[in-house]
Design a protein around this motif. Structure first.
Motif, PDB file in Angstrom:
ATOM      1  N   VAL A 151      -5.234   7.703  -1.760  1.00 22.33           N
ATOM      2  CA  VAL A 151      -5.833   6.598  -1.207  1.00 22.33           C
ATOM      3  C   VAL A 151      -7.238   5.872  -1.971  1.00 22.33           C
ATOM      4  O   VAL A 151      -7.556   4.766  -1.910  1.00 22.33           O
ATOM      5  CB  VAL A 151      -6.263   6.893   0.187  1.00 22.33           C
ATOM      6  CG1 VAL A 151      -6.930   5.617   1.079  1.00 22.33           C
ATOM      7  CG2 VAL A 151      -5.182   7.454   1.206  1.00 22.33           C
ATOM      8  N   LEU A 172     -15.339  -1.398  -1.933  1.00 20.74           N
ATOM      9  CA  LEU A 172     -14.532  -0.638  -1.053  1.00 20.74           C
ATOM     10  C   LEU A 172     -14.130   0.579  -1.601  1.00 20.74           C
ATOM     11  O   LEU A 172     -14.146   1.692  -0.882  1.00 20.74           O
ATOM     12  CB  LEU A 172     -13.292  -1.514  -1.030  1.00 20.74           C
ATOM     13  CG  LEU A 172     -11.935  -0.921  -0.375  1.00 20.74           C
ATOM     14  CD1 LEU A 172     -12.377  -1.178   1.124  1.00 20.74           C
ATOM     15  CD2 LEU A 172     -10.642  -1.731  -0.688  1.00 20.74           C
ATOM     16  N   THR A 212      -5.230  11.455   5.323  1.00 17.98           N
ATOM     17  CA  THR A 212      -4.876  10.054   4.475  1.00 17.98           C
ATOM     18  C   THR A 212      -4.556   9.209   5.685  1.00 17.98           C
ATOM     19  O   THR A 212      -4.783   7.929   5.443  1.00 17.98           O
ATOM     20  CB  THR A 212      -3.422  10.596   3.847  1.00 17.98           C
ATOM     21  OG1 THR A 212      -3.652  11.693   3.205  1.00 17.98           O
ATOM     22  CG2 THR A 212      -3.068   9.358   2.991  1.00 17.98           C
ATOM     23  N   LYS A 240      -9.556  -1.307  -6.855  1.00 15.76           N
ATOM     24  CA  LYS A 240      -9.980  -2.688  -7.259  1.00 15.76           C
ATOM     25  C   LYS A 240     -11.292  -3.346  -7.070  1.00 15.76           C
ATOM     26  O   LYS A 240     -11.751  -4.004  -7.796  1.00 15.76           O
ATOM     27  CB  LYS A 240      -8.837  -3.511  -6.905  1.00 15.76           C
ATOM     28  CG  LYS A 240      -7.258  -3.425  -7.796  1.00 15.76           C
ATOM     29  CD  LYS A 240      -6.426  -4.308  -7.058  1.00 15.76           C
ATOM     30  CE  LYS A 240      -5.279  -3.588  -7.630  1.00 15.76           C
ATOM     31  NZ  LYS A 240      -3.929  -4.262  -6.921  1.00 15.76           N
ATOM     32  N   ASP A 247      -7.789  -9.473  -4.286  1.00 21.30           N
ATOM     33  CA  ASP A 247      -8.920  -8.421  -4.368  1.00 21.30           C
ATOM     34  C   ASP A 247      -8.522  -7.050  -3.718  1.00 21.30           C
ATOM     35  O   ASP A 247      -9.114  -6.306  -3.575  1.00 21.30           O
ATOM     36  CB  ASP A 247      -9.920  -9.256  -3.341  1.00 21.30           C
ATOM     37  CG  ASP A 247     -10.648 -10.358  -3.980  1.00 21.30           C
ATOM     38  OD1 ASP A 247     -10.549 -10.427  -5.488  1.00 21.30           O
ATOM     39  OD2 ASP A 247     -11.263 -11.193  -3.441  1.00 21.30           O
ATOM     40  N   ILE A 305     -10.500  -2.828   7.228  1.00 20.00           N
ATOM     41  CA  ILE A 305     -11.348  -3.444   6.273  1.00 20.00           C
ATOM     42  C   ILE A 305     -10.504  -4.740   5.900  1.00 20.00           C
ATOM     43  O   ILE A 305     -11.106  -5.671   5.737  1.00 20.00           O
ATOM     44  CB  ILE A 305     -11.806  -2.627   5.043  1.00 20.00           C
ATOM     45  CG1 ILE A 305     -12.598  -1.259   5.490  1.00 20.00           C
ATOM     46  CG2 ILE A 305     -12.403  -3.363   3.984  1.00 20.00           C
ATOM     47  CD1 ILE A 305     -14.185  -1.396   5.515  1.00 20.00           C
ATOM     48  N   LEU A 358      -7.822   7.684   6.697  1.00 17.47           N
ATOM     49  CA  LEU A 358      -8.389   6.750   5.672  1.00 17.47           C
ATOM     50  C   LEU A 358      -7.618   5.319   5.491  1.00 17.47           C
ATOM     51  O   LEU A 358      -8.221   4.453   5.427  1.00 17.47           O
ATOM     52  CB  LEU A 358      -8.458   7.679   4.079  1.00 17.47           C
ATOM     53  CG  LEU A 358      -9.570   7.406   3.584  1.00 17.47           C
ATOM     54  CD1 LEU A 358     -10.811   7.682   4.159  1.00 17.47           C
ATOM     55  CD2 LEU A 358      -9.494   8.308   2.474  1.00 17.47           C
ATOM     56  N   MET A 359      -6.236   5.350   5.710  1.00 22.80           N
ATOM     57  CA  MET A 359      -5.456   4.491   5.663  1.00 22.80           C
ATOM     58  C   MET A 359      -5.509   3.446   6.714  1.00 22.80           C
ATOM     59  O   MET A 359      -5.899   2.094   6.653  1.00 22.80           O
ATOM     60  CB  MET A 359      -4.090   4.589   5.545  1.00 22.80           C
ATOM     61  CG  MET A 359      -3.526   4.905   4.193  1.00 22.80           C
ATOM     62  SD  MET A 359      -4.047   3.891   3.071  1.00 22.80           S
ATOM     63  CE  MET A 359      -3.012   2.366   3.339  1.00 22.80           C
ATOM     64  N   LEU A 403      -6.043   4.007  -4.456  1.00 24.15           N
ATOM     65  CA  LEU A 403      -5.580   2.621  -3.884  1.00 24.15           C
ATOM     66  C   LEU A 403      -6.837   1.634  -3.695  1.00 24.15           C
ATOM     67  O   LEU A 403      -6.464   0.458  -3.935  1.00 24.15           O
ATOM     68  CB  LEU A 403      -4.669   2.833  -2.587  1.00 24.15           C
ATOM     69  CG  LEU A 403      -4.161   1.704  -1.922  1.00 24.15           C
ATOM     70  CD1 LEU A 403      -2.779   1.555  -2.779  1.00 24.15           C
ATOM     71  CD2 LEU A 403      -3.786   2.276  -0.472  1.00 24.15           C
ATOM     72  N   ALA A 404      -8.019   2.316  -3.738  1.00 25.51           N
ATOM     73  CA  ALA A 404      -9.104   1.191  -3.379  1.00 25.51           C
ATOM     74  C   ALA A 404      -9.692   0.976  -4.693  1.00 25.51           C
ATOM     75  O   ALA A 404     -10.904   0.611  -4.570  1.00 25.51           O
ATOM     76  CB  ALA A 404      -9.845   2.110  -2.268  1.00 25.51           C
ATOM     77  N   PHE A 447       0.910  -1.418  -0.015  1.00 28.88           N
ATOM     78  CA  PHE A 447      -0.009  -0.040  -0.155  1.00 28.88           C
ATOM     79  C   PHE A 447       0.827   1.303  -0.083  1.00 28.88           C
ATOM     80  O   PHE A 447       0.712   2.081  -0.703  1.00 28.88           O
ATOM     81  CB  PHE A 447      -0.887  -0.067   1.183  1.00 28.88           C
ATOM     82  CG  PHE A 447      -2.304  -0.844   1.019  1.00 28.88           C
ATOM     83  CD1 PHE A 447      -2.520  -1.384  -0.097  1.00 28.88           C
ATOM     84  CD2 PHE A 447      -2.608  -1.291   2.235  1.00 28.88           C
ATOM     85  CE1 PHE A 447      -3.648  -2.218  -0.081  1.00 28.88           C
ATOM     86  CE2 PHE A 447      -3.845  -1.923   2.348  1.00 28.88           C
ATOM     87  CZ  PHE A 447      -4.435  -2.401   1.180  1.00 28.88           C
ATOM     88  N   MET A 473      -8.875   1.424   6.032  1.00 27.26           N
ATOM     89  CA  MET A 473      -8.489   0.698   4.732  1.00 27.26           C
ATOM     90  C   MET A 473      -7.876  -0.660   5.578  1.00 27.26           C
ATOM     91  O   MET A 473      -8.297  -1.786   5.010  1.00 27.26           O
ATOM     92  CB  MET A 473      -7.205   1.055   3.834  1.00 27.26           C
ATOM     93  CG  MET A 473      -7.824   1.891   2.536  1.00 27.26           C
ATOM     94  SD  MET A 473      -8.561   0.906   1.206  1.00 27.26           S
ATOM     95  CE  MET A 473      -6.913   0.324   0.516  1.00 27.26           C
ATOM     96  N   HIS A 515     -17.131   2.756  -0.354  1.00 26.20           N
ATOM     97  CA  HIS A 515     -16.741   2.764   1.251  1.00 26.20           C
ATOM     98  C   HIS A 515     -15.798   4.076   1.393  1.00 26.20           C
ATOM     99  O   HIS A 515     -16.059   4.957   2.303  1.00 26.20           O
ATOM    100  CB  HIS A 515     -16.603   1.523   1.923  1.00 26.20           C
ATOM    101  CG  HIS A 515     -16.270   1.749   3.407  1.00 26.20           C
ATOM    102  ND1 HIS A 515     -17.260   1.999   4.238  1.00 26.20           N
ATOM    103  CD2 HIS A 515     -15.161   1.652   4.090  1.00 26.20           C
ATOM    104  CE1 HIS A 515     -16.850   1.788   5.348  1.00 26.20           C
ATOM    105  NE2 HIS A 515     -15.441   1.823   5.378  1.00 26.20           N
ATOM    106  N   ILE A 516     -14.761   3.999   1.018  1.00 27.51           N
ATOM    107  CA  ILE A 516     -13.615   4.892   1.024  1.00 27.51           C
ATOM    108  C   ILE A 516     -14.123   6.337   0.704  1.00 27.51           C
ATOM    109  O   ILE A 516     -13.911   7.297   1.423  1.00 27.51           O
ATOM    110  CB  ILE A 516     -12.370   4.556   0.553  1.00 27.51           C
ATOM    111  CG1 ILE A 516     -11.943   3.257   0.978  1.00 27.51           C
ATOM    112  CG2 ILE A 516     -11.390   5.633   0.238  1.00 27.51           C
ATOM    113  CD1 ILE A 516     -11.376   3.416   2.566  1.00 27.51           C
TER     114      ILE A 516
END
Lengths: 127, 81
Positions: free
Chosen positions: A74, A84, B34, A80, B80, B44, B37-38, A77-78, A53, B41, A87-88
């Motif tokens: 970010v 997700l 950031t 894919k 994924d 999740i 938010l990370m 990054l999400a 990441f 991530m 949500h982000i």
């Protein structure tokens, strides 16, 4: 070199701590039990995934000719997974609204303080 | 749901230190939003991994979730994200 390794180990332990808490609460929801090895494996995976990441984020920021990684990176990054990603997106919008409210509050407080100070000064001059 | 009482999240400090450590360029920085938010991530990611492992254990009719279940869901999980 040794010091750096110790630092890495400490961070890994921090990740492990949060991961096992998350695992246990999720497992409790599903009424299942997780073995310690399973949790350790997920913690290790999370740590390695974080490296991927971070490198992706850095590359995205560099591509945009920035040195600071922003929320937009970010979001990229999400990309894919659709769920997700949305949500982000939602989370970042929430944060933006919160930040705006905080700013407005601060502004209001600042102006209030100013008027109070002015009133206070006037009171002092009167007496 | 037990998770809703008080959500478990990664500490902001941990996430920011992790990111800074993995950055190759020393000049790279992260903004405050950031980091938040990370953290989300990563949360999740962990929950998804756990849920998939639990599902795998259920499919195999096992009582507890063990290392083998995590190993089985790992390849698809990594694809994924």
């Amino acid at each position: 070199m040794d010091e750096k390794e110790a630092y890495t180990q400490r961070l890994k332990a921090a990740v492990h701590y949060t991961v096992s808490k998350l695992c246990q609460s999720t497992a409790a929801d599903c009424e299942k039990e997780m073995s310690r090895q399973a949790m350790a494996a997920i913690a290790e995976t999370t740590f390695r995934q974080c490296e991927i990441f971070a490198q992706d984020l850095e590359a995205f920021a560099r591509h945009a000719k920035r040195h600071t990684v922003t929320v937009d990176d970010v979001k990229l990054l999400a990309r894919k997974s659709a769920a997700l990603s949305s949500h982000i997106q939602q989370k970042s919008e929430e944060m933006a609204i919160n930040n705006q409210e905080l700013k407005e509050k601060r502004k209001k407080n600042a102006t209030k303080r100013k008027t109070k100070e002015m009133e206070g000064n006037e009171g002092e001059t009167e007496t | 749901m037990a998770g809703q009482e008080r959500e478990v999240v990664f500490k902001k400090e941990t996430v920011s230190k992790l990111l800074m450590m993995f950055f190759k360029d020393d000049k790279s920085k992260v903004s405050n939003d950031t980091v938040i938010l990370m953290a989300e991530m990563l949360r999740i990611f962990v929950i998804e991994a756990t849920r998939r492992a639990i599902k795998q254990a259920e499919n195999e009719d096992c009582v507890g979730v063990d290392l083998e279940h995590v190993e089985k869901i790992l390849p698809q999980l990594l694809l994924d994200f």
